[in-house]
Design a protein around this motif. Structure first.
Motif, mmCIF file in Angstrom:
data_model
loop_
_atom_site.group_PDB
_atom_site.id
_atom_site.type_symbol
_atom_site.label_atom_id
_atom_site.label_comp_id
_atom_site.label_asym_id
_atom_site.label_seq_id
_atom_site.Cartn_x
_atom_site.Cartn_y
_atom_site.Cartn_z
ATOM 1 N N ILE A 219 -8.887 6.708 10.180
ATOM 2 C CA ILE A 219 -8.161 5.501 10.281
ATOM 3 C C ILE A 219 -8.545 4.518 9.566
ATOM 4 C CG2 ILE A 219 -7.600 4.081 12.278
ATOM 5 C CD1 ILE A 219 -8.027 6.234 14.249
ATOM 6 N N PRO A 220 -7.612 3.864 8.802
ATOM 7 C CA PRO A 220 -7.939 2.768 8.033
ATOM 8 C C PRO A 220 -8.186 1.543 8.762
ATOM 9 C CG PRO A 220 -5.865 3.672 7.240
ATOM 10 C CD PRO A 220 -6.313 4.283 8.508
ATOM 11 N N ASP A 221 -8.950 0.476 8.278
ATOM 12 C CA ASP A 221 -8.806 -0.889 9.178
ATOM 13 C C ASP A 221 -7.755 -1.671 8.982
ATOM 14 O OD1 ASP A 221 -9.838 -3.206 10.028
ATOM 15 O OD2 ASP A 221 -11.688 -3.519 8.940
ATOM 16 N N ARG A 222 -7.040 -1.428 9.919
ATOM 17 C CA ARG A 222 -5.553 -2.207 9.895
ATOM 18 C C ARG A 222 -5.850 -3.471 10.709
ATOM 19 N NH1 ARG A 222 -3.121 0.406 6.001
ATOM 20 N NH2 ARG A 222 -2.826 2.557 6.621
ATOM 21 N N ARG A 223 -4.855 -4.452 10.662
ATOM 22 C CA ARG A 223 -4.769 -5.548 11.156
ATOM 23 C C ARG A 223 -3.331 -5.881 11.597
ATOM 24 N NH1 ARG A 223 -9.940 -7.369 12.197
ATOM 25 N NH2 ARG A 223 -11.008 -7.007 10.381
ATOM 26 N N ALA A 224 -3.232 -6.328 12.750
ATOM 27 C CA ALA A 224 -1.962 -6.708 13.340
ATOM 28 C C ALA A 224 -1.200 -7.707 12.750
ATOM 29 C CB ALA A 224 -1.939 -6.981 14.887
ATOM 30 N N ALA A 225 0.076 -7.758 12.437
ATOM 31 C CA ALA A 225 0.814 -8.684 11.643
ATOM 32 C C ALA A 225 0.638 -9.840 12.053
ATOM 33 C CB ALA A 225 2.275 -8.035 11.645
ATOM 34 N N VAL A 226 0.641 -10.142 13.587
ATOM 35 C CA VAL A 226 0.413 -11.394 13.962
ATOM 36 C C VAL A 226 -0.700 -11.515 14.894
ATOM 37 C CG1 VAL A 226 1.595 -13.297 15.658
ATOM 38 C CG2 VAL A 226 2.710 -11.790 14.098
ATOM 39 N N SER A 227 -1.672 -12.362 14.952
ATOM 40 C CA SER A 227 -2.797 -12.529 15.560
ATOM 41 C C SER A 227 -3.104 -13.984 16.232
ATOM 42 C CB SER A 227 -4.014 -12.177 14.715
ATOM 43 O OG SER A 227 -5.237 -12.439 15.487
ATOM 44 N N ALA A 228 -3.100 -13.934 17.422
ATOM 45 C CA ALA A 228 -3.359 -15.346 18.256
ATOM 46 C C ALA A 228 -4.735 -15.932 17.719
ATOM 47 C CB ALA A 228 -3.328 -15.097 19.793
ATOM 48 N N SER A 229 -5.685 -15.061 17.419
ATOM 49 C CA SER A 229 -6.947 -15.696 17.097
ATOM 50 C C SER A 229 -6.641 -16.659 15.629
ATOM 51 C CB SER A 229 -7.777 -14.635 16.933
ATOM 52 O OG SER A 229 -7.579 -13.693 15.727
ATOM 53 N N ASP A 230 -5.773 -16.601 15.083
ATOM 54 C CA ASP A 230 -5.436 -17.319 14.130
ATOM 55 C C ASP A 230 -4.869 -18.810 14.408
ATOM 56 O OD1 ASP A 230 -5.943 -15.249 12.377
ATOM 57 O OD2 ASP A 230 -3.904 -14.594 12.338
ATOM 58 N N THR B 281 2.230 -1.456 16.992
ATOM 59 C CA THR B 281 2.316 -2.543 16.541
ATOM 60 C C THR B 281 1.031 -3.485 16.792
ATOM 61 O OG1 THR B 281 4.570 -2.776 16.948
ATOM 62 C CG2 THR B 281 3.635 -4.967 16.409
ATOM 63 N N VAL B 282 0.455 -3.297 18.251
ATOM 64 C CA VAL B 282 -0.617 -4.133 18.432
ATOM 65 C C VAL B 282 -1.932 -3.617 17.362
ATOM 66 C CG1 VAL B 282 -2.341 -4.540 20.353
ATOM 67 C CG2 VAL B 282 0.010 -4.155 20.975
ATOM 68 N N GLY B 283 -2.070 -2.378 17.024
ATOM 69 C CA GLY B 283 -3.000 -1.885 16.326
ATOM 70 C C GLY B 283 -2.767 -2.223 14.791
ATOM 71 N N GLY B 284 -1.554 -2.550 14.269
ATOM 72 C CA GLY B 284 -1.053 -2.983 12.765
ATOM 73 C C GLY B 284 -0.960 -1.395 12.055
ATOM 74 N N TYR B 285 -0.573 -0.242 12.891
ATOM 75 C CA TYR B 285 -0.630 1.047 12.216
ATOM 76 C C TYR B 285 0.720 1.258 11.419
ATOM 77 C CZ TYR B 285 -4.221 2.057 15.610
ATOM 78 O OH TYR B 285 -5.385 2.040 16.309
ATOM 79 N N ARG B 286 0.528 2.218 10.608
ATOM 80 C CA ARG B 286 1.401 2.775 9.729
ATOM 81 C C ARG B 286 1.831 4.100 10.470
ATOM 82 N NH1 ARG B 286 -0.625 1.105 3.568
ATOM 83 N NH2 ARG B 286 -0.564 -1.075 4.065
ATOM 84 N N VAL B 287 3.041 4.773 10.119
ATOM 85 C CA VAL B 287 3.171 6.048 10.341
ATOM 86 C C VAL B 287 2.380 7.059 9.683
ATOM 87 C CG1 VAL B 287 5.111 7.752 10.540
ATOM 88 C CG2 VAL B 287 5.873 5.576 10.889
ATOM 89 N N SER B 288 2.004 6.977 8.801
ATOM 90 C CA SER B 288 1.066 7.750 8.086
ATOM 91 C C SER B 288 -0.155 7.921 8.644
ATOM 92 C CB SER B 288 0.867 7.248 6.574
ATOM 93 O OG SER B 288 0.282 5.929 6.500
ATOM 94 N N ASP B 289 -0.800 7.041 9.538
ATOM 95 C CA ASP B 289 -1.939 6.927 10.228
ATOM 96 C C ASP B 289 -1.792 7.981 10.948
ATOM 97 O OD1 ASP B 289 -2.828 4.904 8.492
ATOM 98 O OD2 ASP B 289 -2.304 3.319 10.018
ATOM 99 N N TYR B 290 -1.069 8.149 11.718
ATOM 100 C CA TYR B 290 -0.792 8.981 12.950
ATOM 101 C C TYR B 290 -0.845 10.352 12.319
ATOM 102 C CZ TYR B 290 0.792 5.243 16.170
ATOM 103 O OH TYR B 290 0.702 4.261 16.872
ATOM 104 N N LEU B 291 -0.010 10.764 11.114
ATOM 105 C CA LEU B 291 -0.159 12.103 10.784
ATOM 106 C C LEU B 291 -1.490 12.386 10.395
ATOM 107 C CD1 LEU B 291 1.733 14.503 10.094
ATOM 108 C CD2 LEU B 291 2.269 13.272 7.615
ATOM 109 N N ARG B 292 -1.986 11.541 9.367
ATOM 110 C CA ARG B 292 -3.395 11.741 9.172
ATOM 111 C C ARG B 292 -4.335 12.038 10.103
ATOM 112 N NH1 ARG B 292 -4.492 7.308 7.534
ATOM 113 N NH2 ARG B 292 -3.158 7.367 5.420
ATOM 114 N N PHE B 293 -4.541 11.174 11.010
ATOM 115 C CA PHE B 293 -5.297 11.461 12.266
ATOM 116 C C PHE B 293 -4.927 12.287 13.195
ATOM 117 C CE2 PHE B 293 -7.673 9.327 16.077
ATOM 118 C CZ PHE B 293 -8.948 9.924 15.754
ATOM 119 N N GLY B 294 -3.621 12.529 13.440
ATOM 120 C CA GLY B 294 -3.172 13.191 14.646
ATOM 121 C C GLY B 294 -2.925 14.837 14.299
#
Length: 594
Positions: free
Chosen positions: A207-218, A560-573
């Motif tokens: 699982i790559p180090d992903r970032r959500a598109a929008v973060s309230a911490s910004d 969306t919360v985890g900022g994932y891509r579809v490929s992440d699910y295939l690779r890890f799942g």
């Protein structure tokens, strides 16, 4: 095949394709294709399609009603902060990412066996996000494993997923043998153990180090917030570090005011009852403070509001030049009395404000974080004392004092259902009423927690499944599967499992399960073998959705919360899918002979 069977196949195929391509919302599509069958049967009067009454019979399915009630039960757990109480003490001790994964995945897998896993994940996402912030790591390393752990944990009992409940009840309605509460555990338990081990060992690599598109911490604003240490709470006697206040992301303790003394906020400083903590941080971190047991707002102002706790919300308000309290401190201006709102925090640019919140003198442009009723937004705009007034997050105030009630209700519900003293539906119904009676959640919150789209899809696909059976289409498909397997029961079982898993990845798990249940029962009947192993295979395969974000609700929730891509699910799942398949093919024939 005659025309009703062809029509049923076309309707089922149309539903699968339209769901796979996301042509419209899932509930709309399911109802639209069910309507085709109802209209045709009503016009032709054929006895090979379900009548309108038979087509909508699924909406009265006990499993469907149970699922709706379980959503409400989990609402009670969430609104009281019971999930944080039950898991926080365990998660707060995690010092490393791997340690956090173990402390999250194992309990979640266990809990999901007894509660519908969709609301469990919804309740735990903010807790997992808090843990990721504390460990200074990306939440992507925790959220997808969280979803997968909830899925494999849900395989362990008939109560763990909506799919298991619906398949069990639909099988029973067709005259099948009763499926016991722990029947799926023969596959679910070993799959859960091996799955958790796999995720802990390989998630960092896959699982790559992903970032959500929008973060309230910004948020660039720095709020100054004052919180009191509850004299009877769990934080008294703990050091700042042990209380978890040193590891709050985007927030730090600036000082402690103890009576007339100002004390430096050193990590080893022990907290005392009624200590006033002055903290500085970003908006989302300040909001997270409200989830910490043992911290109260200054003078407990929130409790003095003329609004019940369950109706309050957080509001951000910018002080305008017309505000009547300009130049006055919050305490002098009697803010709570004038506006029926309590000031939780104050921000003034990127500066840190000194002292207690009540001693802050208001200036034009100050941003106030308030605890108020939803109507405050409209009233404040009319007064023109504030501008840019907006609700924050929309999260209701948690009723921490009711947390143990919620936990006791949930544990009692699980125990009486597992022991068979009452049906799962009865246990869920009583638990929901108990949550309401104890004010763990309100009726409005319980209704809002129910995902009506899921219930509509379930009810509609039961009707479509009955059409496949009544028209003979399911028998035709079953004969094709048996022919492909050359009459071998084990190979037929494997094909049924793989077809169900494929359908689950393309459409919703419940729709796939109900359609494939009809096909699998037809295959078992044609072979003249025991139906139970095929039912268990459909239960497991319909839940084993690890390859895409769209096959299972929990996967979509973290997408969306985890900022994932579809490929992440295939690779890890994919490895996890193969692991569960192998376990199922070994354990099902062993425990449920043909």
């Amino acid at each position: 095949m005659d025309w009703p069977a062809v029509l049923s196949l076309l309707v089922a195929a149309g539903l699968l394709i339209s769901l796979a391509f996301r042509l419209a919302p899932t509930d709309v599509l399911a109802m639209a294709f069910l309507a085709v069958l109802v209209v045709v049967q009503d016009l032709t009067g054929t006895d090979k399609l379900p009548t309108p009454l038979e087509a909508v019979k699924g909406f009265g399915n006990p499993g469907l009603l149970t699922i709706g009630l379980l959503f409400a039960v989990v609402a009670g757990l969430e609104m009281t902060g019971a999930t944080k109480l039950a898991t926080g003490w365990f998660l707060d001790r995690a010092k490393t990412l791997r340690g956090a994964q173990l402390r999250i995945l194992a309990p979640v897998a266990g809990l999901s066996g007894f509660l519908n896993n969709t609301p469990v994940v919804a309740a735990l996402i903010p807790i997992v996000d808090d843990t990721a912030k504390r460990l200074h790591t990306s939440s992507s390393r925790l959220l997808l494993p969280l979803s997968y752990a909830a899925i494999i944990g849900g395989m362990c009992t008939v109560m763990g997923t909506s799919t298991n409940l619906i398949v069990r009840d639909e099988f029973a309605s067709r005259g099948g043998e009763p499926i016991s509460f722990f029947a799926p555990a023969v596959v679910g338990v070993p799959a859960a153990v091996l799955g958790v081990i796999y995720m802990v060992m390989f998630s960092n690599r896959l699982i790559p180090d992903r970032r959500a598109a929008v973060s309230a911490s910004d948020d660039p604003k720095k709020y100054t917030v004052e919180m009191l240490v509850d004299a009877s709470g769990p934080l008294v006697g703990k050091t700042i570090e042990d209380a978890g206040l040193r590891s709050l992301a985007g927030l730090y303790v600036a000082e402690i005011q103890r009576g007339d003394d100002v004390i430096a906020a050193k990590p080893n400083e022990r907290l005392r009852g009624d200590d006033a903590l002055i903290l500085v941080g970003a908006l989302d971190s300040v909001v997270d403070l409200r989830k910490i047991r043992g911290l109260l707002t200054p003078d407990d102002q929130g409790r003095k509001l003329e609004i019940p706790a369950w109706r309050r919300t957080l509001v951000e308000a910018v002080v305008s030049s017309r505000c009547s309290l300009l130049g006055k401190t919050i305490r002098e201006g009697r803010f709570r009395s004038n506006y029926n709102a309590a000031v939780v925090a104050v921000a003034r640019g990127d500066r840190r404000l000194e002292g207690k919140i009540g001693d802050v003198r208001l200036e034009t442009g100050d941003v106030l974080l308030l605890e108020a009723s939803p109507s405050f937004i409209h009233r404040a705009k009319e007064l023109r004392d504030f501008f840019l007034v907006s609700a924050v997050g929309g999260e209701a105030v948690r009723r921490h004092e009711k947390a143990w009630y919620a936990i006791a209700i949930m544990v009692t519900m699980v125990c009486v259902a597992a022991l068979g003293w009452v049906s799962i539906l009865t246990a869920a119904m009583v638990a929901t009423l108990a949550m309401l009676a104890c004010r763990c959640c309100t009726a409005h919150e319980a209704r809002r927690a129910v995902d009506w789209r899921i219930l509509i899809v379930i009810g509609a696909t039961i009707g479509i499944g009955s059409s496949l059976e009544k028209s003979g289409a399911a028998e035709a498909i079953a004969k094709g599967v048996i022919g492909l397997a050359q009459g071998n029961p084990k190979l037929t079982l494997a094909l049924v499992y793989l077809l169900t898993m494929l359908c689950t990845e393309l459409i919703t798990n419940t729709a796939a399960a109900l359609i494939m249940l009809t096909v699998s029962l037809g295959a078992a009947g044609t072979l003249g073998v025991n139906e139970t192993p095929f039912v268990i295979a459909v239960m497991i395969a319909a839940s084993a959705s690890f390859l895409t974000p769209f096959g299972y609700q929990t996967n979509l929730m973290v997408y969306t919360v985890g900022g994932y891509r579809v490929s992440d699910y295939l690779r890890f799942g994919l490895p996890l899918s193969l692991l569960v398949f192998v376990v199922a093919m070994v354990m099902i024939p062993w425990q449920f002979p043909f």
